[in-house]
Scaffold this active site. Structure first.
Site, short mmCIF file in Angstrom:
data_model
loop_
_atom_site.label_atom_id
_atom_site.label_comp_id
_atom_site.label_asym_id
_atom_site.label_seq_id
_atom_site.Cartn_x
_atom_site.Cartn_y
_atom_site.Cartn_z
N HIS A 115 -23.28 -13.95 -22.34
CA HIS A 115 -24.13 -15.00 -21.55
C HIS A 115 -25.43 -15.51 -22.11
CE1 HIS A 115 -21.27 -15.86 -17.95
NE2 HIS A 115 -20.60 -15.47 -19.01
N GLU B 258 -18.43 -21.72 -21.41
CA GLU B 258 -18.91 -22.43 -20.12
C GLU B 258 -20.05 -22.98 -20.41
OE1 GLU B 258 -19.24 -18.43 -20.13
OE2 GLU B 258 -16.93 -18.31 -19.46
#
Length: 328
Positions: free
Chosen positions: A38, A107
């Site tokens: 991330h 994402e």
């Protein structure tokens, strides 16, 4: 027997801590370790986001036995697929063949940071298909030129390729995606214990490749703590984003967006979906649907960076024993 893993969750711990936890998790008996990739945490309260590939390089050097995964990397926007191929090949060498490249369509939270916008899910899947083809071409160690619908590669070659080929696991969330990726993936990453989807994956692999072989890898959050109220409070503070499901979570762009989207999620709502507290049998019961659905590998996420040392020292070994006994 199901394999059980430990999650190096970059969103809730700094890089040096993650390496320490990786060493401890191996010592406690976990079979494998997965590392999230991330750029941004889901919620501000998690507070971290070190580079996953740097962390995994250190973990590969510091551990000896556990298998390692990216869980998962998006090779289409924040990273060009040629760079992912180079990183994966290098990590496979450093880990002496213990690495599996976990890939997904990404994402918005992480990928928007490079200013390329956020494509539709159909386009993201098409981009991922093309990226995997490029990565596999580069794994061959030969000179690669590529002109595709989404990517271009000019005279690229991996100069350091591992003796043990890097296998690829792909995160798949529906039957249509199974059909798109079954010929490209060695292993299947699933976000929920959906036996019909896993059976469809095996059937598609049999039809496409003449074999059902391949691992099915999943992940489940837990909030272990000697005090259940503390465990629930922590899970609500740091993991209530989980309630949105992947169709929502893939599209929200910022931690502030996740905070707004989950403002009405109550602690008791979180406690219904995530096992919280000291009861190891409750955790085993929560994991059981995964091996019943056909998962070969399940990674645990212990919620809360500040809880990892205590979880690993007090709960990990008896929990692993209980999970292995139940999954036989």
């Amino acid at each position: 027997m199901t394999n059980f893993g430990y999650t190096l969750m970059t969103e809730q711990s700094g890089p040096k801590d993650l390496v320490r936890y990786a060493i401890s998790a191996e010592e406690r008996g976990f079979d494998f370790e997965v590392c999230s990739d991330h750029f941004t945490p889901w919620l501000m309260s998690q507070g971290h986001a070190p580079n996953a590939w740097t962390v995994l390089g250190a973990v590969a050097h510091a551990t000896e036995r556990v298998e390692l995964y990216t869980y998962v990397t998006c090779p289409t926007m924040r990273y060009h697929p040629a760079i992912v191929a180079q990183q994966a090949a290098t990590l496979q060498i450093l880990s002496d063949g213990r690495f599996t490249l976990g890939l997904g369509s990404g994402e918005n939270l992480n990928e928007h940071v490079v200013g390329k916008g956020w494509p539709t899910v159909e386009r993201r899947h098409d981009m991922l298909r093309e990226a995997i083809k490029i990565i596999r071409e580069l794994f061959g160690g030969e000179l690669v030129d590529w002109r595709g619908d989404y990517f271009q590669v000019d005279s690229a070659r991996l100069w350091d390729t591992p003796d043990v080929p890097v296998e690829i696991a792909v995160a798949i969330g529906g039957k249509r995606a199974v059909d798109k990726f079954v010929k490209l993936a060695d292993h299947f990453v699933a976000v929920e214990p959906d036996k019909e989807l896993i059976d469809a994956w095996h059937a598609a692999r049999q039809a496409a490749n003449g074999t059902q072989a391949g691992r099915v890898v999943g992940q489940i959050p837990v909030s272990w703590d000697p005090d259940r109220d503390t465990a629930i409070k922590r899970a609500h503070d740091q993991f209530r984003w989980f309630a949105g499901g992947w169709k929502v979570n893939a599209d929200l762009p910022t931690p502030a967006g996740f905070a707004g989207a989950t403002q009405f999620v109550r602690p008791e709502d979180v406690a219904e979906s995530i096992p919280c507290g000291p009861d190891l049998d409750a955790i085993v019961e929560a994991v059981k649907p995964y091996w019943d659905a056909g998962f070969t590998d399940v990674a645990l996420v212990q919620i809360g960076g500040e809880t990892q040392e205590r979880f690993l020292s007090e709960a990990a070994e008896p929990l692993l024993e209980a999970l292995r006994d139940a999954s036989i």
